[in-house]
Design an enzyme around this catalytic site. Structure first.
Site, PDB file in Angstrom:
ATOM      1  N   SER A 141      82.755 -14.157  56.376  1.00  0.00           N
ATOM      2  CA  SER A 141      81.811 -13.051  56.497  1.00  0.00           C
ATOM      3  C   SER A 141      82.054 -12.080  55.358  1.00  0.00           C
ATOM      4  O   SER A 141      83.192 -11.919  54.887  1.00  0.00           O
ATOM      5  CB  SER A 141      82.012 -12.321  57.831  1.00  0.00           C
ATOM      6  OG  SER A 141      81.272 -11.108  57.869  1.00  0.00           O
ATOM      7  N   TYR A 155      87.699  -8.723  63.938  1.00  0.00           N
ATOM      8  CA  TYR A 155      86.738  -9.581  63.253  1.00  0.00           C
ATOM      9  C   TYR A 155      87.046  -9.646  61.756  1.00  0.00           C
ATOM     10  O   TYR A 155      87.091 -10.741  61.168  1.00  0.00           O
ATOM     11  CB  TYR A 155      85.328  -9.054  63.491  1.00  0.00           C
ATOM     12  CG  TYR A 155      84.240  -9.945  62.943  1.00  0.00           C
ATOM     13  CD1 TYR A 155      83.936 -11.154  63.548  1.00  0.00           C
ATOM     14  CD2 TYR A 155      83.504  -9.579  61.819  1.00  0.00           C
ATOM     15  CE1 TYR A 155      82.928 -11.981  63.054  1.00  0.00           C
ATOM     16  CE2 TYR A 155      82.500 -10.392  61.318  1.00  0.00           C
ATOM     17  CZ  TYR A 155      82.225 -11.596  61.936  1.00  0.00           C
ATOM     18  OH  TYR A 155      81.228 -12.407  61.434  1.00  0.00           O
ATOM     19  N   ALA A 156      87.270  -8.489  61.130  1.00  0.00           N
ATOM     20  CA  ALA A 156      87.543  -8.470  59.693  1.00  0.00           C
ATOM     21  C   ALA A 156      88.839  -9.203  59.368  1.00  0.00           C
ATOM     22  O   ALA A 156      88.911  -9.938  58.374  1.00  0.00           O
ATOM     23  CB  ALA A 156      87.611  -7.025  59.188  1.00  0.00           C
ATOM     24  N   ALA A 157      89.852  -9.029  60.205  1.00  0.00           N
ATOM     25  CA  ALA A 157      91.124  -9.715  59.963  1.00  0.00           C
ATOM     26  C   ALA A 157      90.954 -11.219  60.079  1.00  0.00           C
ATOM     27  O   ALA A 157      91.490 -11.987  59.259  1.00  0.00           O
ATOM     28  CB  ALA A 157      92.177  -9.221  60.948  1.00  0.00           C
ATOM     29  N   SER A 158      90.201 -11.667  61.082  1.00  0.00           N
ATOM     30  CA  SER A 158      90.012 -13.112  61.256  1.00  0.00           C
ATOM     31  C   SER A 158      89.230 -13.706  60.093  1.00  0.00           C
ATOM     32  O   SER A 158      89.553 -14.801  59.606  1.00  0.00           O
ATOM     33  CB  SER A 158      89.316 -13.396  62.582  1.00  0.00           C
ATOM     34  OG  SER A 158      87.981 -12.923  62.596  1.00  0.00           O
ATOM     35  N   LYS A 159      88.219 -13.001  59.622  1.00  0.00           N
ATOM     36  CA  LYS A 159      87.397 -13.527  58.538  1.00  0.00           C
ATOM     37  C   LYS A 159      88.105 -13.398  57.186  1.00  0.00           C
ATOM     38  O   LYS A 159      87.984 -14.276  56.322  1.00  0.00           O
ATOM     39  CB  LYS A 159      86.051 -12.821  58.517  1.00  0.00           C
ATOM     40  CG  LYS A 159      85.181 -13.123  59.741  1.00  0.00           C
ATOM     41  CD  LYS A 159      84.883 -14.622  59.878  1.00  0.00           C
ATOM     42  CE  LYS A 159      83.828 -14.894  60.944  1.00  0.00           C
ATOM     43  NZ  LYS A 159      83.490 -16.318  61.033  1.00  0.00           N
TER      44      LYS A 159
END
Length: 251
Positions: A141, A155-159
Site C-alpha cells: 500500500s 496497517y502501515a507497519a504491516s504494509k
C-alpha cells in the site's frame, strides 16, 4: 511483442484476496490473458462468483492459519499442474490510535497482511524453482511508504514490512524467480467503501486532493500494475516497488 490476449497463456498463478476488489480485478485480467488460476480467499461465496468469471480453482483458505496455507498451495500446484506465479493480494484494514490499538488487533492485521505472504512464499517457492517466468507480486500500500493520517500504525507497519520483505525476497529467489511489490493508492473496493463514502463532501474532496490525478482509482487500474509485474514484459524487473497511486507518493 507478446499478444496481450495470450500474454499469460500456460501460466499457473496462485492469487490471494481473489473474492473481491483488486484481487477480483486481477483474476479477470489474468484469465483474459490465458492464465490458469488458484483463487484463494476466506470468502467462499465470493470465490465461486469469480471462478464463474475466470474458470479458476476455488480454494477457500483462512490466511491466519499457516497449515491451511500450506495445504492450499499444495492443492493449487496439484490442480493447476504446477505453479509459476504468486500474487499476495489479500489484506485487511485497521484503525485507531496506538493507545486504542489492542494487541489482538495488531496480531490480526500483521497475520493477514505480512505473515500470510511469508507463509505463501515459503510454501510456493520450492514449487516454482525451475519453472520459466517465475514471478511473485506482493500487494502492499502507499500507506506503507507514506501514512495518510493518524490511526494507521498496524496497517502501515504491516504494509511497510511487506515492502521490505519483498525487496529481501528478491535476493532469496533470484535469478530463477522475480519478486516485486505494488503499492496501490486509494481504489474503489469493499475495503475502502467506509473511507470513501462515509465522509461529508468537503472531507471526501480533501482526501482525494492528496492525489495528483485528483480521483480514486478503479480496481482494474491497480490490477494492471500487478499483471505487468507478473508478465514477461517485466522480465528484467525484480526487487522493485511500483506505486500505482495517482501521484500521492513520489519516490
Amino acid at each position: 511483442m507478446t499478444d496481450r490476449n495470450q500474454r499469460f497463456a500456460g501460466r499457473r498463478i496462485y492469487l490471494t484476496g481473489a473474492a473481491s476488489g483488486i484481487g477480483r480485478a486481477t483474476a479477470q485480467i489474468l484469465a483474459q490473458g490465458g492464465a490458469k488460476l488458484a483463487l484463494v480467499d476466506v470468502n467462499e461465496a465470493g470465490l465461486k462468483i469469480v471462478a464463474s468469471e475466470t474458470g479458476g480453482v476455488v480454494l477457500p483458505t483462512d490466511l491466519r492459519d499457516g497449515a491451511a496455507i500450506d495445504r492450499s498451495v499444495a492443492q493449487a500446484a496439484e490442480q493447476l499442474g504446477g505453479l509459476d506465479g504468486v500474487v499476495n493480494c489479500a489484506g485487511v484494514p485497521s484503525g485507531g490510535l496506538i493507545d486504542q490499538l489492542s494487541p489482538d488487533e495488531w496480531d490480526r492485521v500483521v497475520a493477514i497482511n505480512l505473515t500470510a505472504p511469508y507463509r505463501v512464499c515459503h510454501a510456493a517457492v520450492p514449487l516454482m524453482r525451475g519453472e520459466a517466468n517465475g514471478s511473485i507480486v506482493n500487494v502492499a500500500s502507499g500507506v506503507g511508504l507514506l501514512p495518510t493520517a493518524a490511526g494507521a500504525t498496524a496497517y502501515a507497519a504491516s504494509k511497510g514490512g511487506l515492502i521490505a520483505f519483498t525487496r529481501a525476497l528478491a535476493k532469496d529467489v533470484g535469478p530463477s524467480i522475480r519478486a516485486n511489490c505494488v503499492c496501490p493508492g486509494v481504489a474503489e473496493t469493499p475495503m475502502t467503501e467506509r473511507i470513501l463514502h462515509s465522509q461529508d463532501e468537503a472531507s471526501a474532496a480533501a482526501f482525494v486532493a492528496q492525489y495528483t490525478l485528483n480521483r480514486v482509482a478503479d480496481a482494474a487500474e491497480i490490477a494492471e500494475g500487478i499483471a505487468f509485474l507478473l508478465s514477461h514484459e517485466a522480465s528484467f524487473v525484480t526487487g522493485s516497488t511500483l506505486s500505482v497511486d495517482g501521484g500521492r507518493v513520489f519516490h
